[in-house]
Design an enzyme around this catalytic site. Structure first.
Site, PDB file in Angstrom:
ATOM      1  N   HIS A 140       4.816   6.205   2.223  1.00 53.20           N
ATOM      2  CA  HIS A 140       3.534   6.389   2.915  1.00 53.20           C
ATOM      3  C   HIS A 140       3.134   5.151   3.710  1.00 53.20           C
ATOM      4  O   HIS A 140       2.211   5.205   4.526  1.00 53.20           O
ATOM      5  CB  HIS A 140       2.442   6.727   1.895  1.00 53.20           C
ATOM      6  N   ASP A 157       2.922   8.935   7.759  1.00 52.45           N
ATOM      7  CA  ASP A 157       1.639   9.544   7.421  1.00 52.45           C
ATOM      8  C   ASP A 157       1.853  10.980   6.957  1.00 52.45           C
ATOM      9  O   ASP A 157       2.920  11.571   7.160  1.00 52.45           O
ATOM     10  CB  ASP A 157       0.708   9.529   8.636  1.00 52.45           C
TER      11      ASP A 157
END
Length: 512
Positions: free
Chosen positions: A483, A487
């Site tokens: 992450h 995204d």
């Protein structure tokens, strides 16, 4: 004249070690390259061989002492030249000194003595564990015949004989750790090829008698533990190759006799709750292989270092299954390889990765490295553990080329024949847990990659198609991603693109 025994190079970033065990005592006769002592570092165990034949004199660094690289460990008094009739007297050990002299002279009677060295192990790999010796001292070998197998963090490496002759002394026994360029054994070529076995027997008569006819020595750590606990080899059942006694075997013998000492014998292990004696006797301790240790370390590092998250979707595999059923015979006849599901997933992922490039990127310090190519890692389960061979430039390959590479590398992975180069440089990984029946899972990243796709079992489930409930062959897909780079929008988009390509394989042909 005397020769100094010093601490060898201990490895990158390792500057000191602890003297764990001395296998010889002052006054003992030693042969060239015979193991004198064992050093322990925070990473590996290092055995120190005798630099020359002679008699062990003063031990400068006793057991338990901490020593630095090149520190003086002991002194060996040489027994004289090869033609000398009388060795230097040393502490009244004439029989052992004569044996050492015989061991030194034997290889010189015709033929050449050559060294078997540890080959280059691959990029960033500096050490290996001797897994298996296929030959024993005294065996005749042909040039390029396999002598032993080494196990590194990533692959197994076979070591061929550099020439034809007879295998002499084995310098690195099974279970020992060796460095790239280190010595594994001695060989004799030419007329003296039949001598090494006798020389080895002469150089260590006490050890031969102690091992009760075994072809290999017990593990040094096992011998140390037996000495500490007052056990003889006859009291321990060896589980290693050819009955070799391992440290775990000694620990089991201690547990079986209800000794309270097992916890103290392995301080490095995570403390366990007390185990009843009857349960301890039924347990088995097996040392993790280097490959398994590396898998454990890298998977934990991935969890600790990446902001790992998993998103899921499902795909109707009907279109792929129909296409495969229609063309599989023709495909195999033309290309000589079966048409599997993996090539469809590789192609689908390649298309999706170019649309969502951050899934194909990695973090390097404070920079993100975007890759304009796809080196597809395909996870393969082997008896030794999970390995990930890489299909290079998968985005440029057709279905047949992908299937051929996957089939070939999968076979060699299971045989332990993969090279280091074939498992390096991957930019994205596919893991197929469905072959084992997994319905859903969250795969762990293969660092430094930022994405891994988990495939799962194809199972018929009720789905609504055109307003009707019908049974469809469905598969859950899982994308684990970092992450920090990817995204949620990018991860979901990637999975949707893979789903679309698989549910309508024509999109792959038209690059949609």
């Amino acid at each position: 004249m005397s020769t100094e025994v010093r601490v060898p190079t201990l490895g990158e970033s390792v500057t000191e070690a602890t003297v764990a065990t001395w296998f010889k005592k002052p006054g003992d006769s030693v042969a060239a390259d015979e193991m004198l002592c064992e050093l322990e570092t925070d990473k590996v165990t290092v055995e120190v061989p005798a630099p020359t034949a002679g008699v062990l004199g003063e031990i400068v660094a006793e057991e338990g002492a901490t020593v630095g690289v090149d520190a003086l460990l002991a002194v060996i008094a040489e027994a004289g030249s090869a033609g000398s009739e009388q060795p230097e007297p040393r502490k009244g050990k004439p029989a052992e000194a004569a044996a050492g002299k015989a061991a030194k002279e034997a290889p010189a009677k015709g033929g050449d003595t050559i060294e078997v060295m540890v080959p280059t192990l691959g990029e960033s790999v500096t050490e290996a564990t001797v897994s298996t010796w296929f030959k024993k001292p005294g065996d005749a070998v042909e040039a390029d015949e396999m002598l032993c197998e080494l196990e590194t963090d990533k692959v197994s490496v076979e070591v061929p004989a550099p020439a034809s002759g007879t295998l002499g002394e084995i310098l690195a026994a099974e279970g020992s750790t060796v460095e790239a360029g280190g010595k594994l054994a001695l060989m004799t070529t030419g007329e003296g090829a039949a001598k090494p076995a006798k020389a080895e027997a002469a150089s260590a008569p006490a050890e031969t008698a102690r091992s009760a006819g075994k072809d290999v020595e017990d593990a040094p750590s096992a011998k140390k533990l037996m000495a500490e606990k007052g056990l003889s080899p006859d009291q321990v059942q060896g589980s290693g190759r050819d009955g070799r006694i391992m440290k775990e075997d000694v620990q089991k013998a201690i547990a079986a006799t209800s000794s309270p000492a097992p916890q103290a014998s392995a301080p490095a292990q995570t403390p366990r709750a007390p185990v009843p004696a009857e349960d301890a006797a039924r347990e088995e301790r097996v040392k993790m292989t280097r490959l398994r240790q590396t898998i454990a370390r890298r998977l934990k590092e991935a969890q600790n270092n990446a902001a790992m998250l998993t998103t899921y979707n499902e795909v109707d595999m009907g279109a792929v299954m129909d296409l495969r059923k229609e063309y599989k015979d023709l495909f195999e006849k033309k290309h000589g390889v079966k048409l599997g599901f993996m090539s469809f997933f590789v192609k689908a992922c390649c298309h999706a990765l170019f649309e969502v490039p951050e899934v194909n990127a990695e973090i390097d310090g404070t920079e993100v490295v975007y890759k304009n190519y796809v080196n597809m890692g395909v996870a393969v389960g082997t008896p030794s553990g999970l390995v990930v061979p890489v299909v290079r430039n998968a985005h440029e390959l057709g279905f047949a080329a992908i299937e051929k590479q996957i089939a070939e590398m999968g076979l060699r992975a299971r045989d332990g024949k993969l090279s280091m180069a074939e498992m390096q440089g991957g930019s994205f990984t596919i893991s197929n847990g469905g072959v084992y029946g997994s319905l859903m899972s969250s795969p762990i990243l293969n660092p430094p990659q930022s994405g891994i796709l988990g495939m799962h079992k194809i199972q018929e489930r009720p789905m609504v198609v055109g307003g009707q409930i019908v049974a469809r062959p469905m598969m859950y897909l899982a994308l684990s991603y970092d992450h920090r780079i990817v995204d949620g929008k990018g991860a979901v988009t990637f999975l949707v693109r893979v789903k679309e390509a698989l549910e309508d394989p024509r999109r792959l042909l038209m690059d949609l």
